[in-house]
Scaffold this active site. Sequence first.
Site, short mmCIF file in Angstrom:
data_model
loop_
_atom_site.label_atom_id
_atom_site.label_comp_id
_atom_site.label_asym_id
_atom_site.label_seq_id
_atom_site.Cartn_x
_atom_site.Cartn_y
_atom_site.Cartn_z
N CYS A 49 -11.71 4.25 2.66
CA CYS A 49 -12.95 4.41 4.24
C CYS A 49 -13.51 3.19 4.37
CB CYS A 49 -13.91 5.16 3.98
SG CYS A 49 -15.14 4.82 5.43
N SER A 61 -4.99 -2.34 1.91
CA SER A 61 -6.25 -0.94 0.69
C SER A 61 -6.27 -1.88 -1.06
CB SER A 61 -6.69 0.28 1.36
OG SER A 61 -6.76 0.13 2.96
#
Length: 262
Positions: A93, A37
């Site tokens: 997210c 991420s």
Amino acid sequence: LNLFAGRMTPEQLNEINNNPLKPYNNRAISSAYPPGSTFKPITALAGLRKGTVTPNEYFYDSGVYYVGRHPFRCWKRTGHGSVNLVDGLKHSCNIVFYEIAMRTGIDDIAVMAREFGLGEKTGIILPGEAQGIVPDTKWKEEAYKKGITRYATWFKGDTANAAIGQGDHLYTPIQLVRMTAAIANGGKVFEPQLVSAIIDNNGQETFRMSPKIVKQASVSQEHLAIIRQGMKAVTSEGGTAGSAFRGFPIQVAGKTGTAQNA
């Protein structure tokens, strides 16, 4: 390291030479890994530049995103609900970045990654620096020819994986450090340097190294400010690194990430 400061027994040397963790390897520059991420700011910047996402747009995260019939999940199984781009970075997210990547396309994301110095040697004056991989449609075609991948076609599922730093990305830690520095400094990609100046034993300066800008990422300061806002939120209360920096005496921004590579 203290073992190298004095006499070493053959047994100690053999133990180091045969250590499966390979202690001689300089992982900061010589080993390339999936970024996970920590790559999401690049996906976001590519979408912002192409106009496929706006700063105030909201996405709904139910916990799963479908590419065809295949489910791609958020790390939070129940989802984050309605989130904008800053919230998407704060909570890392996945669904936000799946959607941005589908709209934007892998080739535009790859261009942004290269503008921030990913997939290329930084030029640091140390031996054994690895280059890494920025995956895109052309890379997959070449990888197929070399027998690295099973298919030459870039699939939408590949884009979903790439959006969150999974799939075929491979970068050295120092490349990610340089990328993050460029987000902080306005898009300037520097050559990492180990020495500022050299002073001889008479106290005279014999060498001075000036900062060297390798390239300037073609991204607006407005878009970089949005990413920085999201990265500040990561380390604030409720962010994925909020607990790690609770009570920290200075303002910190960053991005958490985990990755798997079979």
